[in-house]
Design a protein around this motif. Structure first.
Motif, PDB file in Angstrom:
ATOM      1  N   ALA A  17      10.151   7.806  -1.487  1.00  0.00           N
ATOM      2  CA  ALA A  17      10.938   8.417  -2.563  1.00  0.00           C
ATOM      3  C   ALA A  17      12.222   9.025  -2.012  1.00  0.00           C
ATOM      4  O   ALA A  17      13.263   8.996  -2.663  1.00  0.00           O
ATOM      5  N   ALA A  18      12.166   9.564  -0.809  1.00  0.00           N
ATOM      6  CA  ALA A  18      13.342  10.187  -0.199  1.00  0.00           C
ATOM      7  C   ALA A  18      14.430   9.164   0.113  1.00  0.00           C
ATOM      8  O   ALA A  18      15.608   9.500   0.167  1.00  0.00           O
ATOM      9  N   THR A  19      14.044   7.899   0.297  1.00  0.00           N
ATOM     10  CA  THR A  19      15.038   6.862   0.594  1.00  0.00           C
ATOM     11  C   THR A  19      15.673   6.312  -0.665  1.00  0.00           C
ATOM     12  O   THR A  19      16.587   5.510  -0.597  1.00  0.00           O
ATOM     13  N   GLY A  20      15.182   6.723  -1.823  1.00  0.00           N
ATOM     14  CA  GLY A  20      15.773   6.285  -3.074  1.00  0.00           C
ATOM     15  C   GLY A  20      15.193   4.992  -3.613  1.00  0.00           C
ATOM     16  O   GLY A  20      15.692   4.434  -4.576  1.00  0.00           O
ATOM     17  N   HIS A  21      14.135   4.485  -3.014  1.00  0.00           N
ATOM     18  CA  HIS A  21      13.484   3.273  -3.506  1.00  0.00           C
ATOM     19  C   HIS A  21      12.408   3.666  -4.515  1.00  0.00           C
ATOM     20  O   HIS A  21      11.466   4.370  -4.187  1.00  0.00           O
ATOM     21  N   ALA A  22      12.567   3.218  -5.700  1.00  0.00           N
ATOM     22  CA  ALA A  22      11.594   3.548  -6.743  1.00  0.00           C
ATOM     23  C   ALA A  22      10.590   2.416  -6.884  1.00  0.00           C
ATOM     24  O   ALA A  22      10.914   1.250  -6.700  1.00  0.00           O
ATOM     25  N   LEU A  23       9.377   2.783  -7.198  1.00  0.00           N
ATOM     26  CA  LEU A  23       8.320   1.807  -7.431  1.00  0.00           C
ATOM     27  C   LEU A  23       8.448   1.299  -8.863  1.00  0.00           C
ATOM     28  O   LEU A  23       8.306   2.062  -9.810  1.00  0.00           O
ATOM     29  N   THR A  24       8.745   0.024  -8.982  1.00  0.00           N
ATOM     30  CA  THR A  24       8.845  -0.573 -10.316  1.00  0.00           C
ATOM     31  C   THR A  24       7.895  -1.748 -10.400  1.00  0.00           C
ATOM     32  O   THR A  24       7.494  -2.308  -9.379  1.00  0.00           O
ATOM     33  N   ALA A  25       7.561  -2.105 -11.629  1.00  0.00           N
ATOM     34  CA  ALA A  25       6.675  -3.251 -11.832  1.00  0.00           C
ATOM     35  C   ALA A  25       7.323  -4.524 -11.278  1.00  0.00           C
ATOM     36  O   ALA A  25       6.649  -5.377 -10.689  1.00  0.00           O
ATOM     37  N   GLY A  26       8.622  -4.645 -11.419  1.00  0.00           N
ATOM     38  CA  GLY A  26       9.331  -5.822 -10.902  1.00  0.00           C
ATOM     39  C   GLY A  26       9.264  -5.919  -9.391  1.00  0.00           C
ATOM     40  O   GLY A  26       9.108  -7.009  -8.833  1.00  0.00           O
ATOM     41  N   THR A  27       9.367  -4.772  -8.734  1.00  0.00           N
ATOM     42  CA  THR A  27       9.290  -4.747  -7.271  1.00  0.00           C
ATOM     43  C   THR A  27       7.905  -5.182  -6.806  1.00  0.00           C
ATOM     44  O   THR A  27       7.768  -5.971  -5.870  1.00  0.00           O
ATOM     45  N   VAL A  28       6.877  -4.649  -7.464  1.00  0.00           N
ATOM     46  CA  VAL A  28       5.502  -5.003  -7.106  1.00  0.00           C
ATOM     47  C   VAL A  28       5.259  -6.487  -7.363  1.00  0.00           C
ATOM     48  O   VAL A  28       4.674  -7.188  -6.530  1.00  0.00           O
ATOM     49  N   ARG A  29       5.741  -6.998  -8.492  1.00  0.00           N
ATOM     50  CA  ARG A  29       5.571  -8.425  -8.792  1.00  0.00           C
ATOM     51  C   ARG A  29       6.284  -9.293  -7.751  1.00  0.00           C
ATOM     52  O   ARG A  29       5.752 -10.315  -7.329  1.00  0.00           O
ATOM     53  N   ALA A  30       7.481  -8.881  -7.358  1.00  0.00           N
ATOM     54  CA  ALA A  30       8.230  -9.641  -6.354  1.00  0.00           C
ATOM     55  C   ALA A  30       7.478  -9.663  -5.020  1.00  0.00           C
ATOM     56  O   ALA A  30       7.402 -10.697  -4.353  1.00  0.00           O
ATOM     57  N   LEU A  31       6.916  -8.519  -4.658  1.00  0.00           N
ATOM     58  CA  LEU A  31       6.159  -8.451  -3.410  1.00  0.00           C
ATOM     59  C   LEU A  31       4.904  -9.307  -3.487  1.00  0.00           C
ATOM     60  O   LEU A  31       4.581 -10.044  -2.553  1.00  0.00           O
ATOM     61  N   LEU A  32       4.196  -9.238  -4.611  1.00  0.00           N
ATOM     62  CA  LEU A  32       3.003 -10.068  -4.776  1.00  0.00           C
ATOM     63  C   LEU A  32       3.358 -11.556  -4.717  1.00  0.00           C
ATOM     64  O   LEU A  32       2.618 -12.359  -4.145  1.00  0.00           O
ATOM     65  N   LYS A  33       4.499 -11.921  -5.304  1.00  0.00           N
ATOM     66  CA  LYS A  33       4.955 -13.316  -5.259  1.00  0.00           C
ATOM     67  C   LYS A  33       5.217 -13.734  -3.815  1.00  0.00           C
ATOM     68  O   LYS A  33       4.854 -14.830  -3.395  1.00  0.00           O
ATOM     69  N   ARG A  34       5.836 -12.839  -3.064  1.00  0.00           N
ATOM     70  CA  ARG A  34       6.119 -13.152  -1.650  1.00  0.00           C
ATOM     71  C   ARG A  34       4.816 -13.309  -0.861  1.00  0.00           C
ATOM     72  O   ARG A  34       4.705 -14.187  -0.009  1.00  0.00           O
ATOM     73  N   ILE A  35       3.844 -12.473  -1.139  1.00  0.00           N
ATOM     74  CA  ILE A  35       2.545 -12.584  -0.472  1.00  0.00           C
ATOM     75  C   ILE A  35       1.891 -13.930  -0.827  1.00  0.00           C
ATOM     76  O   ILE A  35       1.359 -14.619   0.039  1.00  0.00           O
TER      77      ILE A  35
ATOM     78  N   LYS B  19       0.837  -1.200   0.000  1.00  0.00           N
ATOM     79  CA  LYS B  19       0.000   0.000   0.000  1.00  0.00           C
ATOM     80  C   LYS B  19       0.876   1.255   0.000  1.00  0.00           C
ATOM     81  O   LYS B  19       0.612   2.217  -0.723  1.00  0.00           O
ATOM     82  N   LEU B  20       1.934   1.230   0.797  1.00  0.00           N
ATOM     83  CA  LEU B  20       2.849   2.366   0.852  1.00  0.00           C
ATOM     84  C   LEU B  20       3.458   2.621  -0.519  1.00  0.00           C
ATOM     85  O   LEU B  20       3.525   3.766  -0.985  1.00  0.00           O
ATOM     86  N   TRP B  21       3.886   1.576  -1.185  1.00  0.00           N
ATOM     87  CA  TRP B  21       4.493   1.723  -2.506  1.00  0.00           C
ATOM     88  C   TRP B  21       3.484   2.214  -3.540  1.00  0.00           C
ATOM     89  O   TRP B  21       3.811   3.029  -4.395  1.00  0.00           O
ATOM     90  N   LEU B  22       2.272   1.696  -3.462  1.00  0.00           N
ATOM     91  CA  LEU B  22       1.272   2.084  -4.456  1.00  0.00           C
ATOM     92  C   LEU B  22       0.789   3.518  -4.277  1.00  0.00           C
ATOM     93  O   LEU B  22       0.335   4.146  -5.226  1.00  0.00           O
ATOM     94  N   THR B  23       0.873   4.035  -3.074  1.00  0.00           N
ATOM     95  CA  THR B  23       0.480   5.436  -2.840  1.00  0.00           C
ATOM     96  C   THR B  23       1.626   6.379  -3.145  1.00  0.00           C
ATOM     97  O   THR B  23       1.457   7.591  -3.064  1.00  0.00           O
ATOM     98  N   ASP B  24       2.790   5.839  -3.478  1.00  0.00           N
ATOM     99  CA  ASP B  24       3.961   6.625  -3.844  1.00  0.00           C
ATOM    100  C   ASP B  24       4.291   7.646  -2.761  1.00  0.00           C
ATOM    101  O   ASP B  24       4.392   8.850  -3.004  1.00  0.00           O
TER     102      ASP B  24
END
Length: 123
Positions: A91-109, A81-86
Motif C-alpha cells: 500500500a505504501a508503494t501506491g499499488h492498489a489491489l484491484t480485481a483486474g490486477t488479480v485477474r491479470a496475474l492469474l492469467k499470467r500464472i 499472496k502478498l496482494w491478497l493479504t493487503d
C-alpha cells in the motif's frame, strides 16, 4: 615391470580406425544425433556400435527449463499472496489491489502453467 605393461596397453588413438560410408543425409543425421547427446560423431558411433545405451542431454535441458518455469510460478504465487493479504508495504508503494490486477496475474500464472505443460509433453 609396471611401466612396460602401461606401454603395451592399446589406446583407441593408437588402434585401428573404422571407415563408415554413408550418404550426406545420413552423415547429417549422425552428426545431429551425436550433438543431441553431447558426443563427437566418433564417440557416438562407437557407443551405438558396441551396444551401449546413448542417453540424451535434451532431457536434462528440459528439466532445467521446468525448474525455471516452476520458480516463475512460485514467484507469481508469492506476489499474489502478498496482494491478497493487503500488505502495508504494498500500500505504501501506491499499488492498489484491484480485481483486474488479480485477474491479470492469474492469467499470467495460467500462461506459465501452459508453458510448463508443453515442456512436460516434450519429455
Amino acid at each position: 615391470m609396471q611401466k612396460q605393461d602401461d606401454e603395451k596397453r592399446a589406446t583407441r588413438k593408437s588402434s585401428q580406425h573404422l571407415t563408415v560410408y554413408c550418404l550426406p543425409e545420413e552423415k547429417g543425421q549422425i552428426m545431429r544425433n551425436a550433438k543431441n547427446v553431447g558426443l563427437s560423431a566418433s564417440a557416438y558411433l562407437l557407443r551405438v556400435g558396441v551396444g551401449y545405451e546413448v542417453k540424451s542431454t535434451l532431457d536434462s535441458q528440459l528439466v532445467g527449463e521446468l525448474v525455471k518455469v516452476n520458480a516463475d510460478l512460485g514467484r507469481l504465487g508469492g506476489l499474489l499472496k502478498l496482494w491478497l493479504t493487503d500488505d502495508k508495504k504494498l500500500a505504501a508503494t501506491g499499488h492498489a489491489l484491484t480485481a483486474g490486477t488479480v485477474r491479470a496475474l492469474l492469467k499470467r500464472i495460467e500462461d506459465t502453467q501452459a508453458v510448463m505443460f508443453e515442456s512436460v509433453k516434450k519429455l
